[in-house]
Design a protein around this motif. Structure first.
Motif, PDB file in Angstrom:
ATOM      1  N   VAL A  66       0.850  -1.189   0.000  1.00  0.00           N
ATOM      2  CA  VAL A  66       0.000   0.000   0.000  1.00  0.00           C
ATOM      3  C   VAL A  66       0.889   1.242   0.000  1.00  0.00           C
ATOM      4  CG1 VAL A  66      -1.913  -1.157   1.196  1.00  0.00           C
ATOM      5  CG2 VAL A  66      -0.178   0.064   2.523  1.00  0.00           C
ATOM      6  N   PRO A  67       0.327   2.400  -0.397  1.00  0.00           N
ATOM      7  CA  PRO A  67       1.117   3.636  -0.349  1.00  0.00           C
ATOM      8  C   PRO A  67       1.594   3.930   1.075  1.00  0.00           C
ATOM      9  CG  PRO A  67      -0.876   3.962  -1.638  1.00  0.00           C
ATOM     10  CD  PRO A  67      -1.002   2.620  -0.974  1.00  0.00           C
ATOM     11  N   ALA A  68       2.863   4.229   1.229  1.00  0.00           N
ATOM     12  CA  ALA A  68       3.451   4.448   2.550  1.00  0.00           C
ATOM     13  C   ALA A  68       2.912   5.706   3.223  1.00  0.00           C
ATOM     14  CB  ALA A  68       4.967   4.528   2.437  1.00  0.00           C
ATOM     15  N   ASP A  69       2.430   6.670   2.441  1.00  0.00           N
ATOM     16  CA  ASP A  69       1.940   7.908   3.049  1.00  0.00           C
ATOM     17  C   ASP A  69       0.503   7.796   3.548  1.00  0.00           C
ATOM     18  OD1 ASP A  69       0.873   7.773   0.480  1.00  0.00           O
ATOM     19  OD2 ASP A  69       0.990   9.940   0.152  1.00  0.00           O
ATOM     20  N   GLN A  70      -0.220   6.744   3.197  1.00  0.00           N
ATOM     21  CA  GLN A  70      -1.604   6.533   3.638  1.00  0.00           C
ATOM     22  C   GLN A  70      -1.868   5.053   3.921  1.00  0.00           C
ATOM     23  OE1 GLN A  70      -4.199   8.821   4.040  1.00  0.00           O
ATOM     24  NE2 GLN A  70      -2.647  10.392   3.788  1.00  0.00           N
ATOM     25  N   PRO A  71      -1.062   4.383   4.747  1.00  0.00           N
ATOM     26  CA  PRO A  71      -1.199   2.934   4.907  1.00  0.00           C
ATOM     27  C   PRO A  71      -2.518   2.505   5.554  1.00  0.00           C
ATOM     28  CG  PRO A  71       0.311   3.788   6.538  1.00  0.00           C
ATOM     29  CD  PRO A  71       0.015   4.916   5.590  1.00  0.00           C
ATOM     30  N   ILE A  72      -3.005   3.259   6.523  1.00  0.00           N
ATOM     31  CA  ILE A  72      -4.251   2.872   7.193  1.00  0.00           C
ATOM     32  C   ILE A  72      -5.422   2.980   6.225  1.00  0.00           C
ATOM     33  CG2 ILE A  72      -5.874   3.467   9.034  1.00  0.00           C
ATOM     34  CD1 ILE A  72      -3.440   4.348  10.712  1.00  0.00           C
ATOM     35  N   ASN A  73      -5.529   4.111   5.545  1.00  0.00           N
ATOM     36  CA  ASN A  73      -6.622   4.313   4.588  1.00  0.00           C
ATOM     37  C   ASN A  73      -6.587   3.269   3.479  1.00  0.00           C
ATOM     38  OD1 ASN A  73      -7.294   6.582   6.057  1.00  0.00           O
ATOM     39  ND2 ASN A  73      -6.158   7.953   4.724  1.00  0.00           N
TER      40      ASN A  73
END
Length: 158
Positions: A66-73
């Protein structure tokens, strides 16, 4: 340009969707959508998501990028994209994480013709709510202590 894979199909969006409170899960967004493949220079990280086994008896871990800048989302989006409940469709969702308290809220927006949350069987509850809760709390690096589910701001009571 953003590429998303959804059940074996590729959707290509040449324009960025307008910002709104909710996006369909396949569109993505800074607040909580998901994107499986992104043609950006952004870094990716690996997280563990949990999905129900075919017998609906337990949750199985699966590693995804997943994108590292928005992992939770992105992890929330990855779980939602895998949910298959007959008669249930989402128009969108949002994620709100209060880091100080460790409380995370997933706010759903059902499609107009979709099955209500309160009519879910115990298996369907595990598929959606159990998968999300375990994904969010077992990735300990996020420090999520509590997961709440709401629909348009109102608590979902199961």
């Amino acid at each position: 340009m953003r590429l998303s894979i959804l059940t074996g199909m590729i959707f290509v969006s040449l324009i960025t969707p307008a910002k709104s409170d909710f996006f369909p899960p396949w569109q993505g967004g800074a607040w909580g959508g998901s994107t499986l493949l992104t043609q950006t220079a952004g870094r990716l990280t690996t997280v563990t998501i949990y999905t129900a086994n075919p017998q609906c008896q337990s949750l199985m871990p699966q590693r995804v990028r997943v994108p590292a800048d928005q992992p939770i989302n992105a992890a929330v989006g990855q779980v939602i994209m895998r949910v298959r409940i007959p008669g249930f469709k989402l128009a969108g969702y949002s994620v709100n994480f209060k880091r100080a308290s460790g409380e995370l809220t997933v706010d759903f927006r059902r499609a107009a013709n979709s099955k209500r949350f309160v009519s879910f069987s115990s298996c369907e509850q595990l598929i959606l709510f159990g998968s999300l809760r375990q994904t969010l709390t077992r990735n300990t690096q996020w420090r999520v202590k509590t997961v709440r589910f709401t629909e348009l701001g109102r608590e979902i009571r199961l």
